[in-house]
Write a protein that holds these residues in place. Structure first.
Motif, short mmCIF file in Angstrom:
data_model
loop_
_atom_site.label_atom_id
_atom_site.label_comp_id
_atom_site.label_asym_id
_atom_site.label_seq_id
_atom_site.Cartn_x
_atom_site.Cartn_y
_atom_site.Cartn_z
N ALA A 167 32.13 28.05 9.19
CA ALA A 167 31.86 27.56 7.83
C ALA A 167 32.03 26.04 7.77
O ALA A 167 31.22 25.33 7.15
CB ALA A 167 32.79 28.23 6.83
N ALA A 197 29.06 24.47 9.39
CA ALA A 197 27.88 24.57 8.52
C ALA A 197 27.95 23.54 7.40
O ALA A 197 26.94 22.95 7.01
CB ALA A 197 27.78 25.98 7.93
N ARG A 198 29.18 23.32 6.89
CA ARG A 198 29.37 22.33 5.82
C ARG A 198 29.04 20.93 6.33
O ARG A 198 28.37 20.15 5.65
CB ARG A 198 30.82 22.39 5.33
CG ARG A 198 30.95 22.45 3.82
CD ARG A 198 32.39 22.63 3.41
NE ARG A 198 32.94 23.92 3.78
CZ ARG A 198 34.10 24.11 4.41
NH1 ARG A 198 34.86 23.10 4.75
NH2 ARG A 198 34.52 25.33 4.68
N ARG A 250 25.35 20.47 6.57
CA ARG A 250 24.63 20.84 5.35
C ARG A 250 23.41 19.97 5.07
O ARG A 250 22.33 20.52 4.79
CB ARG A 250 25.62 20.85 4.17
CG ARG A 250 25.08 21.18 2.79
CD ARG A 250 24.36 22.52 2.68
NE ARG A 250 25.07 23.63 3.28
CZ ARG A 250 24.47 24.72 3.79
NH1 ARG A 250 23.16 24.81 3.78
NH2 ARG A 250 25.17 25.69 4.31
N ASN A 255 29.75 33.28 8.79
CA ASN A 255 30.90 32.58 8.19
C ASN A 255 31.08 33.01 6.75
O ASN A 255 30.21 33.70 6.19
CB ASN A 255 30.72 31.06 8.30
CG ASN A 255 29.53 30.58 7.50
OD1 ASN A 255 29.58 30.49 6.29
ND2 ASN A 255 28.42 30.28 8.19
N TYR A 256 32.23 32.62 6.17
CA TYR A 256 32.59 33.11 4.82
C TYR A 256 31.81 32.42 3.70
O TYR A 256 31.99 32.78 2.54
CB TYR A 256 34.09 32.94 4.58
CG TYR A 256 34.92 33.84 5.45
CD1 TYR A 256 34.84 35.23 5.33
CD2 TYR A 256 35.78 33.33 6.42
CE1 TYR A 256 35.59 36.07 6.13
CE2 TYR A 256 36.54 34.17 7.22
CZ TYR A 256 36.43 35.53 7.08
OH TYR A 256 37.17 36.37 7.88
N GLU A 257 30.99 31.43 4.00
CA GLU A 257 30.25 30.73 2.94
C GLU A 257 28.80 31.17 2.86
O GLU A 257 28.31 31.50 1.79
CB GLU A 257 30.37 29.22 3.14
CG GLU A 257 31.81 28.77 2.87
CD GLU A 257 32.02 27.29 3.07
OE1 GLU A 257 31.05 26.53 3.10
OE2 GLU A 257 33.20 26.90 3.19
N THR A 258 28.09 31.17 3.99
CA THR A 258 26.67 31.58 3.95
C THR A 258 26.46 32.96 4.58
O THR A 258 25.34 33.42 4.70
CB THR A 258 25.78 30.55 4.67
OG1 THR A 258 26.23 30.43 6.03
CG2 THR A 258 25.83 29.20 3.99
#
Lengths: 225, 265
Positions: free
Chosen positions: A119, A122-123, A126, B39-42
């Protein structure tokens, strides 16, 4: 301990199979523990550890974001320890199962950390992902796959390195007989399996009667032997 | 384009957007890694974009075109589904992207797809096919099968179902596009979980005593107390279900047993 590197590689493949690639379920304890048992030189003891862990793993439903034990690395460690200690020694199967369960707990925790790491990655990516960058989409996927492979290898290696010396000591100082040790371990595994079967299937119409019929068949086969 | 028009049978794609066997094989291989960046977001959103990317290259302008970049950005956002059934979404969403459906409608369709693809897959695979094939392998183990036979009894049927399901899901998504909901409502998918649950219950009934007998080994009189203890343990576990997980209690029990076995020697 000479098996540590090949075991870590095998554990990495099993761990990767649990969630990321290819989910063909060769990470299930029945398969993974048997194969690691074969690697250590005793496939049959690996299969015994695999069957014990499989009975317990049936209770785990890997639904979406829920936290669950990671059985791939766990089975690699459990199968290897049982096989290395030789299953016909009192306590070997119990200790192998115990090492497998402890590794499953550790593996489950590392899976959560991996998902948090993915995550964060990914952030950070973004802007590129939002602009439809092919490189970013493929890069993020490959980074996740590689991280999982490394995670599973480290879990397997660390767990085996820590638990194997302890397991050897425990078996050398083990009190109860082979029959008692196997009996306690099998009863615990079958109890978890029985509860899992009830929990998963009891809502299906008639499932309890099918189970009762199966038990009758099972006991009939045992009596006929 | 109105929703009603969009739900009409899919129209053939122009020749320059047709997909060859090589691309399908690439998409299928990528589907096996769809959860690679979970993942926990997407959740598996990035995986959907990753799997669809070879198909989106057919959009006008190719990988450097604005259509490709817009579509890939849209398809790589949050998405939740069972990993095997996500192939339905990959096929259907790629089809609508290549069919010039308006982006707003694609996004609504994408949102609507996620829920059913999760629940159907969880019931059919994680709580159905996987335990059934695993229990069948435990029966083989209980019958004294060799390690190789036991592994094959599990892996072959499981993956026959697994790979067939992924291929069917991709095909049905691609061929039905926006109309894919009708395939998910088929009686087969609705009834299969209950049928599998009944079969798995029967196989479990056979598997537990047989597997226990092989694990305990030795004299048959050793087996009865083990199965009696297992039955009592199972009842207690069902009673604490939701508060404690079975495997954690098994871990605790074995830790205590190991301590007693060594200390009380």
């Amino acid at each position: 301990m000479t098996e540590l590197l090949p075991l870590a590689l095998l554990g990495a493949l099993f761990g990767l199979d649990v969630v990321c690639f290819p989910q063909m379920m060769f990470s299930r304890p029945l398969v993974a523990a048997t194969l690691t048992g074969a690697l250590v030189g005793d496939a049959l003891t690996g299969a015994l550890a695999g069957a014990t862990l499989e009975l317990i793993a049936l209770a785990t439903l890997p639904f979406g974001a829920s936290r669950y034990p990671e059985w791939g690395s766990a089975a690699a460690v459990g199968g290897a320890i049982s096989a290395a200690l030789h299953g016909d020694r009192a306590g070997a199967l119990t200790i192998g199962t115990l090492a497998g369960l402890a590794t499953a707990w550790l593996g489950g925790w590392t899976l959560v950390q991996l998902r948090l790491w993915n995550a964060a990655l990914a952030r950070r990516m973004r802007p590129a992902l939002d602009s439809g960058s092919r490189r970013a989409v493929i890069g993020l996927q490959l980074a996740g796959l590689t991280s999982d492979l490394v995670r599973a290898a480290l879990v397997t290696a660390a767990s085996f390195a820590v638990t194997f010396p302890a397991a050897r000591w425990l078996v050398a100082h083990w009190g109860p007989s082979l029959a008692v040790s196997r009996g306690v371990t099998t009863a615990a595994a079958c109890a978890v399996c029985g509860a899992a079967v009830w929990t998963i299937f009891h809502s299906a119409p008639g499932a309890r009667w099918y189970f009762a019929g199966g038990v009758l068949v099972g006991f009939s086969i045992l009596l006929a032997r | 384009m109105s929703t009603a028009a969009a739900l009409a049978p899919v129209t053939p794609l122009p020749p320059d957007r047709r997909v060859g066997l090589g691309t399908w094989l690439t998409v299928f291989t990528r589907l096996l890694a769809i959860q690679g960046a979970w993942n926990y977001e997407t959740l598996l959103g990035n995986g959907v974009g990753f799997c669809m990317e070879p198909l989106l290259r057919r959009l006008p302008g190719g990988v450097h075109g604005a259509r490709f970049r817009d579509a890939l950005a849209r398809e790589s956002t949050y998405f939740n589904a069972h990993p095997y059934f996500a192939a339905v979404a990959v096929g259907a969403l790629a089809r609508v992207e290549l069919s010039d459906v308006p982006p707003a409608l694609i996004e609504r369709f994408r949102t609507a797809l996620a829920g059913p693809l999760g629940s159907v897959g969880d019931r059919l695979v994680w709580a159905g096919w996987l335990p059934l094939t695993s229990l069948a392998a435990l029966v083989a183990f209980g019958f004294g099968a060799s390690p190789t036979t036991m592994i094959l009894v599990f892996l072959l049927p499981y993956n026959l179902g697994h790979l067939a399901l992924r291929a069917w899901a991709l095909h049905v998504g691609w061929t039905r596009g926006l109309g894919v909901a009708s395939a998910l409502a088929s009686p087969l998918l609705r009834q299969a979980p209950n049928q599998i649950a009944r079969a798995a219950s029967a196989v479990a009934g056979v598997a537990v005593p047989l597997a226990a007998a092989r694990l305990v080994g030795g004299a048959p009189e050793n087996l009865l107390p083990v199965l009696a203890a297992a039955a009592v343990g199972a009842i207690l576990l069902v009673r604490v279900y939701g508060r404690r997980q079975g495997w954690t209690l098994a871990l605790l029990l074995l830790v205590l047993f190991a301590l007693v076995s060594v200390v009380g020697r």
